[in-house]
Motif scaffolding. Sequence first.
Motif, PDB file in Angstrom:
ATOM      1  N   CYS A  28      74.146  33.578 -13.457  1.00 56.43           N
ATOM      2  CA  CYS A  28      75.112  33.430 -14.558  1.00 56.43           C
ATOM      3  C   CYS A  28      75.148  34.678 -15.434  1.00 56.43           C
ATOM      4  CB  CYS A  28      74.769  32.201 -15.398  1.00 56.43           C
ATOM      5  SG  CYS A  28      75.129  30.631 -14.577  1.00 56.43           S
ATOM      6  N   LEU A  31      77.254  37.225 -13.752  1.00 60.45           N
ATOM      7  CA  LEU A  31      78.655  36.837 -13.890  1.00 60.45           C
ATOM      8  C   LEU A  31      79.159  37.138 -15.300  1.00 60.45           C
ATOM      9  CD1 LEU A  31      81.052  35.483 -12.439  1.00 60.45           C
ATOM     10  CD2 LEU A  31      80.130  33.270 -13.187  1.00 60.45           C
ATOM     11  N   MET A  47      82.727  30.490 -19.505  1.00 56.10           N
ATOM     12  CA  MET A  47      81.297  30.712 -19.317  1.00 56.10           C
ATOM     13  C   MET A  47      80.493  30.297 -20.540  1.00 56.10           C
ATOM     14  SD  MET A  47      79.593  31.928 -16.802  1.00 56.10           S
ATOM     15  CE  MET A  47      77.886  32.284 -16.520  1.00 56.10           C
ATOM     16  N   LEU A  68      82.579  25.897 -14.161  1.00 54.07           N
ATOM     17  CA  LEU A  68      82.890  26.961 -13.202  1.00 54.07           C
ATOM     18  C   LEU A  68      83.883  26.503 -12.147  1.00 54.07           C
ATOM     19  CD1 LEU A  68      79.450  28.745 -12.754  1.00 54.07           C
ATOM     20  CD2 LEU A  68      81.416  29.441 -14.137  1.00 54.07           C
ATOM     21  N   ARG A  72      87.495  28.381 -11.487  1.00 49.75           N
ATOM     22  CA  ARG A  72      88.013  28.782 -10.174  1.00 49.75           C
ATOM     23  C   ARG A  72      89.320  28.067  -9.848  1.00 49.75           C
ATOM     24  NH1 ARG A  72      84.307  31.358  -5.937  1.00 49.75           N
ATOM     25  NH2 ARG A  72      86.185  30.928  -4.775  1.00 49.75           N
ATOM     26  N   GLU A  76      91.462  31.419 -10.707  1.00 44.95           N
ATOM     27  CA  GLU A  76      90.842  32.193  -9.627  1.00 44.95           C
ATOM     28  C   GLU A  76      91.508  33.553  -9.427  1.00 44.95           C
ATOM     29  OE1 GLU A  76      88.965  31.630  -5.231  1.00 44.95           O
ATOM     30  OE2 GLU A  76      90.547  30.241  -5.828  1.00 44.95           O
ATOM     31  N   LEU A  79      89.871  36.438 -11.206  1.00 47.29           N
ATOM     32  CA  LEU A  79      88.508  36.835 -10.861  1.00 47.29           C
ATOM     33  C   LEU A  79      88.529  37.936  -9.805  1.00 47.29           C
ATOM     34  CD1 LEU A  79      86.867  33.297 -10.496  1.00 47.29           C
ATOM     35  CD2 LEU A  79      86.941  34.752 -12.532  1.00 47.29           C
ATOM     36  N   GLU A  83      83.026  38.433  -8.823  1.00 45.78           N
ATOM     37  CA  GLU A  83      83.009  37.196  -9.626  1.00 45.78           C
ATOM     38  C   GLU A  83      83.266  35.973  -8.763  1.00 45.78           C
ATOM     39  OE1 GLU A  83      84.532  39.616 -13.561  1.00 45.78           O
ATOM     40  OE2 GLU A  83      85.960  38.433 -12.389  1.00 45.78           O
ATOM     41  N   LYS A  84      84.143  36.105  -7.782  1.00 46.19           N
ATOM     42  CA  LYS A  84      84.381  34.994  -6.854  1.00 46.19           C
ATOM     43  C   LYS A  84      83.111  34.691  -6.063  1.00 46.19           C
ATOM     44  CE  LYS A  84      89.322  35.759  -6.339  1.00 46.19           C
ATOM     45  NZ  LYS A  84      90.400  36.207  -5.463  1.00 46.19           N
ATOM     46  N   THR A  87      80.511  33.062  -8.539  1.00 44.90           N
ATOM     47  CA  THR A  87      80.838  31.670  -8.867  1.00 44.90           C
ATOM     48  C   THR A  87      80.627  30.774  -7.654  1.00 44.90           C
ATOM     49  OG1 THR A  87      83.199  32.054  -8.476  1.00 44.90           O
ATOM     50  CG2 THR A  87      82.443  32.139 -10.767  1.00 44.90           C
ATOM     51  N   LEU A  91      78.064  27.694  -7.749  1.00 39.35           N
ATOM     52  CA  LEU A  91      78.569  26.351  -7.443  1.00 39.35           C
ATOM     53  C   LEU A  91      77.835  25.743  -6.252  1.00 39.35           C
ATOM     54  CD1 LEU A  91      82.378  26.900  -8.040  1.00 39.35           C
ATOM     55  CD2 LEU A  91      80.838  25.474  -9.416  1.00 39.35           C
TER      56      LEU A  91
END
Length: 101
Positions: A28, A31, A47, A68, A72, A76, A79, A83-84, A87, A91
Amino acid sequence: MRMYRCTKEAMVPPQEKEDYLANLNDLCHALFESFCERRSIVALAYMMHAWPLVTDQPGVYRRLLQTLADLRRWHEAELNDTEKFLTARILSKLRSRVSLP
């Protein structure tokens, strides 16, 4: 002798919970740093709704997972690839540990 704490999610040794929490916080943080560098206000707002994690309670993990997932789902396109990836990784870790109602 190992001590175990009972939770609704599972019986997990305390050290494993601490490692899990530290690993999630590290992901995190990476991110969060990316969002800050890009000045991604919407992503930062998401966040900050659920992070930093200060406890290992299931509700905290569920809130982060839902937050999160919503980021997305609704943003999304905003991002970048890193970052994708982050995340998705977060997840995945959360889904392996947390059951949603």
